[in-house]
Motif scaffolding. Sequence first.
Motif, mmCIF file in Angstrom:
data_model
loop_
_atom_site.group_PDB
_atom_site.id
_atom_site.type_symbol
_atom_site.label_atom_id
_atom_site.label_comp_id
_atom_site.label_asym_id
_atom_site.label_seq_id
_atom_site.Cartn_x
_atom_site.Cartn_y
_atom_site.Cartn_z
ATOM 1 N N ALA A 1 0.772 -1.203 0.077
ATOM 2 C CA ALA A 1 -0.018 0.056 -0.037
ATOM 3 C C ALA A 1 0.955 1.390 -0.095
ATOM 4 O O ALA A 1 1.706 1.292 0.886
ATOM 5 N N LEU A 2 0.714 1.905 -1.010
ATOM 6 C CA LEU A 2 1.507 3.302 -1.017
ATOM 7 C C LEU A 2 0.873 4.644 -0.757
ATOM 8 O O LEU A 2 -0.374 4.583 -0.768
ATOM 9 N N ASN A 3 1.737 5.499 -0.342
ATOM 10 C CA ASN A 3 1.331 6.737 0.218
ATOM 11 C C ASN A 3 2.101 7.742 -0.152
ATOM 12 O O ASN A 3 3.578 7.556 0.103
ATOM 13 N N HIS A 4 1.972 9.117 -0.074
ATOM 14 C CA HIS A 4 2.900 10.305 -0.438
ATOM 15 C C HIS A 4 2.528 11.211 0.128
ATOM 16 O O HIS A 4 1.038 11.650 -0.085
ATOM 17 N N TYR A 5 3.318 12.068 1.162
ATOM 18 C CA TYR A 5 2.857 13.257 1.714
ATOM 19 C C TYR A 5 2.400 14.318 0.693
ATOM 20 O O TYR A 5 1.374 15.099 0.801
ATOM 21 N N ASP A 6 3.011 14.522 -0.512
ATOM 22 C CA ASP A 6 2.727 15.387 -1.673
ATOM 23 C C ASP A 6 1.222 15.317 -2.072
ATOM 24 O O ASP A 6 0.567 16.281 -2.473
ATOM 25 N N CYS A 7 0.701 14.119 -1.697
ATOM 26 C CA CYS A 7 -0.535 13.771 -2.537
ATOM 27 C C CYS A 7 -1.422 13.975 -1.146
ATOM 28 O O CYS A 7 -2.542 14.453 -1.385
ATOM 29 N N TYR A 8 -1.262 13.055 -0.130
ATOM 30 C CA TYR A 8 -1.999 13.017 1.042
ATOM 31 C C TYR A 8 -2.328 14.420 1.626
ATOM 32 O O TYR A 8 -3.599 14.396 2.050
ATOM 33 N N TYR A 9 -1.469 14.992 1.857
ATOM 34 C CA TYR A 9 -1.764 16.345 2.694
ATOM 35 C C TYR A 9 -2.641 17.333 1.693
ATOM 36 O O TYR A 9 -3.252 18.184 2.306
#
Length: 987
Positions: free
Chosen positions: A39-47
């Motif tokens: 499962a992927l996550n990235h602050y630049d997208c998430y926030y």
Amino acid sequence: MEHQICFQDVETGWHNALPLGNGKMGAMVYYADRSLHIALNHYDCYYHILPQYAECQEGGQSASFSDPARRIKTYEEIKAAAEEAAGGEDPSRAHYLRTLNPSETAKRPLYKGGSYPQGGELTVRFSEEVNTSCSSLVLHIEQAEVEFAAGEGENRVGARIYVSGNYDGVVIELSQKKQGLWRQAGIWRQEARGQGKFSYEDSAGLEMLTLRCRFRPDGEPEKTRPFVQETSFCLPGAGPGGELSVCKKEFCLTGSIRAGEGCAEETARKLWENAGEDRKAHKEAWDKFWRSTVDLPDKYLETLWHLYVYLLECCSGKGSVHSEQACGLSGLWDIRRPCMWGSMWYWDVNIQTAFYGAFASNHMEHVRVFCDGFLACREDVRKFAKEVYGREGWALDYPHTLYNCIQPWCALFLWNYYSYTGDVDFLRDRAYPVFLEIAEFYRWISRKDGEGIRHIDPDICPEQGPVARDSVITTAALKQMIVYACRAGEILGRPEAELEGFKQLLREMPGYAVTADGSRWKDSPLVQDNIFLRHPSVLMPVFPAEEVHMESRGELVRLADGTIRYAAENTEPGTFGFAWVAAAAARMGAGESALRILYEKGLDYITHSNGLGYEESERFINYCHLTKPANYLPAMCEAGGGVTAVINLMLLQETEGILHVFPAVPDGEDRYAVYKTQYCHDDDQLSKRYGPWKDCGFDSLLAPGGFVVSAQMRGRHVVWIMIRAQRDSVLGLCLPAGLSGQNAPGIYRKDMRAGETVSFGHPVPPADNRPDASGVLMHKAARTHRRTFIGEDRDTAFYKAVDSMVCPYGAADTLRYAMTPYVFDFTEEQEKDYSQVYDWQLTEAGRSVLFAGGPRCTGPKLYTSDRGYGFAAAGGITTAGWKKPDALRRDFVQGEAAAEFWVELPAGKYDLLVISGDEEEGSLTHLAVRSSGVYAEGSVQEKGRYQCRLLPVVHGRDGILKLSLSTCPGMKWKLNALFINKEYSLL
């Protein structure tokens, strides 16, 4: 020594996923249903969903801060509401939310969860030919990679997975003993509540799968162009739609999540093209990262220290375009929707706690992330001051009105960053101006009384108590910040008048509020003495402000001791408060108390088998969630930072310019213990000694002044200390008696130059028989007797199932004890030692301890009305047994024909735990309680595997409850043990 989190021969699931990351992009790896999930996550997208990133409305402004819990008002409106409430019946027992927002708090709450945009989960599925009973999923902490293996002989598959530090992508190196075992790659996402505002689309191109999510930040108008989050999976050599059967025995896949259409595809492709070089760079980066390490006799705790240091590197926020959010509340580990909070920079304790461990762990680059995030809010703080207070300046309480501790508390990090690094430019250009602004705002907002003492009124202690004045947390944070400002001014050569202004402020500050009996501090002069602590804020003078410590004397020590003792018994269990109290205990030199509090107020409840801390586990749910909807609660970064800080304080501290090695290692003497039972004979049932620690050590922890310290203790004696100066600095060291050349400890002082090293004593190699930190680690809670695990194996589910029946569950600060009228062991032995299976079952009733009965050895006995339990008929039922795996599972009854076990019970709601399996033969056991409409189809258990099936039953009438057992042709049902818990009676 390598540290790892190991899942052996078991599946995991999202709640035990193993974390990888590069600071701004993360991956959570788990294994279920013949598939690896990443499962992927990235602050630049998430926030980007946060309202402060919304484009402005026409003629309007974007939101730079919000205060949903406290409803922003002007300062004058707030004061008027507080003054009106002060005339109420008992203002000391009023809650500040009710005072400031009576119309809102009068309504029934309607809680919602947060639903952030979902990153895709990369999936890789393998063949049915692979035997999943032989598998392992391991996080190698020092190598920052996850290794997977499954199968036997020619039907084996493997994978190694890491997140690249040079590209925002994940590398998946796959292997198979023969072609075709790895079958299918894909991108999966959860169908979740609250996702209606996000638009998802899938696409499949040449050797590339992509999932795009389009959305707008909260509050942004529809006419703006939506933001694009893209998850891509690069599959060179794969067939159409992710078909992997054509791939070689060894091959590599890459994935990425990025902001912007086409960006993840490009990154995944570039990463695949440069995978060989990237693998080398990954190893070099993580070899360089491990500057420090600890060696503890408690390998469970040692593994957590390394895991939590690693975690912050994975999710600190370093390199993100939203660095002002740093690691937020849950880092990159929020992978299920909806959650409750959503991750962002939470100001009132959470973000600070996440970074406390970074100082002594020798990772000042992480502290710099915090400092930069804090300083990035400068203009928002000033805007807040203008809107709420009608004046310029650095408001003390941004972004939560009247939480006046927040900004001075965060400002302490600025001084400590200088103290550890010696970065004078940072002190002069970034830290000192903040000290000046905060001090000036304090001068303005505080009011002097007739004796010249300043007071902040109104003031709030975070999340508890009334609208008050001069809360201890605010006063202590301000006082220490001004002390640091004065030191900084002297270093920077600031004008004497400026320094005198700081000193005058210190002389004008109020004392800390104390209880009526004078035994301890309390939150504020206006709060009731016996308030329950959601935040142990009253400990701020000890930790983290560090005004009071183990070398303090007199009244301060007496008050600190009383306050820590009270806080240890009256602080809400959860993911941050436990470590705060434990850190205060360690700061006072009480290592035994610190370790007990660390476990019994935190780790015993919050830790999942992946080592991360959560607000819910199978053993516990946090206060905040008792009344909330059913959400998916992610890991909390604050848990790791707090635990790391406490361990560091046990091993190394600085007080008044003097370094102390091993100042608070557990010694078996619990300074802050409070007896939980009225009879001494019962004490051991609810408590234990955690020390003494005889052998421990650490390498390259960092101390103020820029000193890198290594030390060893053997047989409770310090045998070696080595200190290296990173810059010119004056060393003060408390040398233990064995190294001082005297019969008592002595103070060693030396002007050291950068790169210079001093050493005392000699290092001693560790013993050959020291505990191993690999494999599955287990810790048994002293009070609840529940077992917590780091990693899992084929026995873990059994132990957890038993604990769930006989041990209490933590509902916030209340332990719910089970009533277990029956435990049946289907053996023909009459006496057994069950201590390795579970402890004596007990219940706390007031200060008394009540013990439940032990297992009843029943074998194939027939039911009689006099006995009240037994089989309805004996035909075809046989007994069998072996010497392993344990006293409860090693023997059993079995049959091929259907059978019934009867138990006479009053009408009520019951839970039945049925254990079935065989160490030497496979089994299949179907279960039913037909009168209650309960049917549970069993699954085939291979030899050495055990089915632990929980059956909730409403037994509607007094009389016999009939548990039916059956199987399929050619198989046998097995019955090893039966636990019956009574939930309540039907009367």
